[in-house]
Structures are given as structure tokens and as C-alpha cells.
Write a protein that holds these residues in place. Sequence first.
Motif, PDB file in Angstrom:
ATOM      1  N   LEU A  28      -1.082  -0.023  -0.016  1.00 18.53           N
ATOM      2  CA  LEU A  28      -0.435  -0.143  -1.448  1.00 18.53           C
ATOM      3  C   LEU A  28      -0.327  -1.841  -1.509  1.00 18.53           C
ATOM      4  CD1 LEU A  28       1.207  -0.406  -3.790  1.00 18.53           C
ATOM      5  CD2 LEU A  28       3.259   0.345  -2.626  1.00 18.53           C
ATOM      6  N   ARG A  29       0.123  -1.973   0.208  1.00 23.18           N
ATOM      7  CA  ARG A  29      -0.047  -3.967   0.472  1.00 23.18           C
ATOM      8  C   ARG A  29      -0.871  -4.450   0.725  1.00 23.18           C
ATOM      9  NH1 ARG A  29      -0.090  -1.243   5.300  1.00 23.18           N
ATOM     10  NH2 ARG A  29      -1.167  -1.926   6.672  1.00 23.18           N
ATOM     11  N   ARG A  30      -1.453  -4.125   0.590  1.00 29.50           N
ATOM     12  CA  ARG A  30      -2.994  -4.835   0.120  1.00 29.50           C
ATOM     13  C   ARG A  30      -3.971  -4.487  -1.022  1.00 29.50           C
ATOM     14  NH1 ARG A  30      -6.434  -5.054   5.809  1.00 29.50           N
ATOM     15  NH2 ARG A  30      -7.329  -6.220   4.929  1.00 29.50           N
ATOM     16  N   ILE A  31      -2.975  -3.393  -2.364  1.00 33.80           N
ATOM     17  CA  ILE A  31      -4.050  -3.945  -3.028  1.00 33.80           C
ATOM     18  C   ILE A  31      -4.383  -5.108  -4.122  1.00 33.80           C
ATOM     19  CG2 ILE A  31      -3.846  -3.186  -5.751  1.00 33.80           C
ATOM     20  CD1 ILE A  31      -2.916  -0.385  -4.637  1.00 33.80           C
ATOM     21  N   HIS A  32      -3.078  -6.223  -3.778  1.00 32.02           N
ATOM     22  CA  HIS A  32      -3.476  -7.279  -4.437  1.00 32.02           C
ATOM     23  C   HIS A  32      -3.873  -8.221  -4.161  1.00 32.02           C
ATOM     24  CE1 HIS A  32      -2.103 -10.698  -6.051  1.00 32.02           C
ATOM     25  NE2 HIS A  32      -1.929 -11.744  -5.711  1.00 32.02           N
ATOM     26  N   GLU A  33      -4.425  -7.976  -2.521  1.00 31.36           N
ATOM     27  CA  GLU A  33      -6.109  -8.755  -1.560  1.00 31.36           C
ATOM     28  C   GLU A  33      -6.822  -8.314  -2.435  1.00 31.36           C
ATOM     29  OE1 GLU A  33      -7.806  -8.697   2.672  1.00 31.36           O
ATOM     30  OE2 GLU A  33      -5.228  -7.548   2.150  1.00 31.36           O
ATOM     31  N   PHE A  34      -6.901  -7.039  -2.751  1.00 35.13           N
ATOM     32  CA  PHE A  34      -8.059  -6.574  -3.288  1.00 35.13           C
ATOM     33  C   PHE A  34      -8.388  -6.673  -4.514  1.00 35.13           C
ATOM     34  CE2 PHE A  34     -10.477  -3.301  -5.635  1.00 35.13           C
ATOM     35  CZ  PHE A  34     -12.013  -4.132  -5.085  1.00 35.13           C
ATOM     36  N   ALA A  35      -7.927  -6.762  -5.311  1.00 40.85           N
ATOM     37  CA  ALA A  35      -7.704  -7.367  -6.785  1.00 40.85           C
ATOM     38  C   ALA A  35      -8.134  -8.624  -6.494  1.00 40.85           C
ATOM     39  CB  ALA A  35      -6.244  -7.327  -7.277  1.00 40.85           C
ATOM     40  N   ALA A  36      -7.222  -9.910  -6.640  1.00 42.21           N
ATOM     41  CA  ALA A  36      -7.100 -11.324  -6.128  1.00 42.21           C
ATOM     42  C   ALA A  36      -9.011 -11.674  -5.490  1.00 42.21           C
ATOM     43  CB  ALA A  36      -6.516 -11.824  -4.680  1.00 42.21           C
ATOM     44  N   MET A  37      -9.707 -10.434  -5.379  1.00 38.77           N
ATOM     45  CA  MET A  37     -10.702 -11.107  -4.476  1.00 38.77           C
ATOM     46  C   MET A  37     -11.806 -10.554  -6.072  1.00 38.77           C
ATOM     47  SD  MET A  37     -10.997  -8.929  -0.781  1.00 38.77           S
ATOM     48  CE  MET A  37     -10.398  -9.828   0.343  1.00 38.77           C
ATOM     49  N   ALA A  38     -10.919  -9.926  -6.699  1.00 35.79           N
ATOM     50  CA  ALA A  38     -12.000  -9.377  -7.895  1.00 35.79           C
ATOM     51  C   ALA A  38     -11.859 -10.123  -8.957  1.00 35.79           C
ATOM     52  CB  ALA A  38     -11.355  -7.446  -8.246  1.00 35.79           C
TER      53      ALA A  38
END
Length: 233
Positions: A28-38
Motif C-alpha cells: 500500500l505504501r508504494r502504490i502512489h510511487e508506482f502511480a506517479a511513475m505511470a
Amino acid sequence: MRIESVRHDASGDATIVASGGIVFLLPLRRIHEFAAMAAERLGIPFDTENPDPDKALLKDVIAAEVDFDSDDSLIQNIRRIDEEWRAEKKGFELCGRAEQSSQGLKAKLVSRGFSQSAAAAAVQSLEEAKAVDDLRFASLWARTRAERRFEGPTQVSAALGARGLGQDAIRKALSSVDFDGLIPGAIEKESKRLARRLRESGDCAGKRFKEELYASLKAKGFNSSLLREELGL
């Protein structure tokens, strides 16, 4: 490679399924990281009015039906996050079995097939979560080793150093052990060992025996004055 679906479990962690049945796990804590990359990679803006813009953006990625090369930066990053998360979960499992040192746990993760970078990232996360603490490990290990085996501070210090512990952790761990109080037990144990070796000479109680016993225990780091007092030298 195409991202085909995203599922979120009760804890909020995500399972991303790509074409060919390839599965990536994201905490959960890294979903935003991936979403921002996408978002940056595909030029898709975040829906700031959506109560969960990260989930909304991942749905947009699926809807875009983009075929990524295996060496695409987005795919490489999701592979990295996935491996780090899997390594962290394995590390947490190992911590549940026994106290771990940072270097020892990293080596165990690498031996289980994780990359050096993923193992290091996992250990860092576990340290931040207090699941791994070198001082806690060193203190427990030092007390157990000293009290069960009657090893002296020199031996314990060397063994901790060989396990990758830093000097500060070693110093604090040694200070938590009452080595002086262990001297009688250490004398008893070492006496038995020396007695077996000196049995042929018949000198198992004389001055030579005590001097060898003193020298052996002093080399292990026990207090020389207390040793002399205890041995009557």
C-alpha cells in the motif's frame, strides 16, 4: 507486456497482473510511487477529485492498453518494487523465527535468490519498522553466548564483528553482559578442558595448571585481577 488488471486486498496492498500471467505485488505504501511513475511515463493526469486518485490512475493505465517493452522504465520499476516487497516479506518471516542482524539478514535474503539491492532495501524497511535492530541483536547474542558458553568479551566481540556488527553496537552489547559474574563458571568449564589435556602429565591441580588456566581465560578477555583472586595466584 500489457497491464491487464489490478486487485487490492483488505490491507490495501495491490496485485498487478500483466499479460502472460505475470504478477507483481505492491505494498500500500508504494502504490502512489508506482502511480506517479505511470502518470509521468504515460502523460496521464491524476484525478484530484477522485477520493482515491492512485486507484483511479491505475485503472486508466489498464484502459490505455499500452504494450510495454520488458526493458521499459515503468516495467523495470514495478519489477524493482515487487522484488523489494517480496524480500521484505521474507525478511519479516525470518525475523519472526529468530532475532536477525542487518548484515546477516541481507546475506540470507541474497542466498534465497533476491538481488543485493532488493535485500538491502528490504533490510532498511525492516530497520525502520524496528523489526531489525543491530543493537538488540548484538545484546541478545552476547548475553546468550556468554552465559551459555562462558565466552569472554574478546571472544564475543570477535564473533559479533565477524557477523558484520558495528563497533558501537558491539561495545554497547558487551557492556550489557556481567562478564565478571561469569568468571567462576568460566573457570569451571575451562578447568575441565585443561584437565583433559594435562591428564597425562598428572598436573591437574598445581601451579602450572592454574597458570595455564589464568592465561587461557585472560586471553578470552576476562578481568585479570579477578581471575588471579579467584585462582589464588
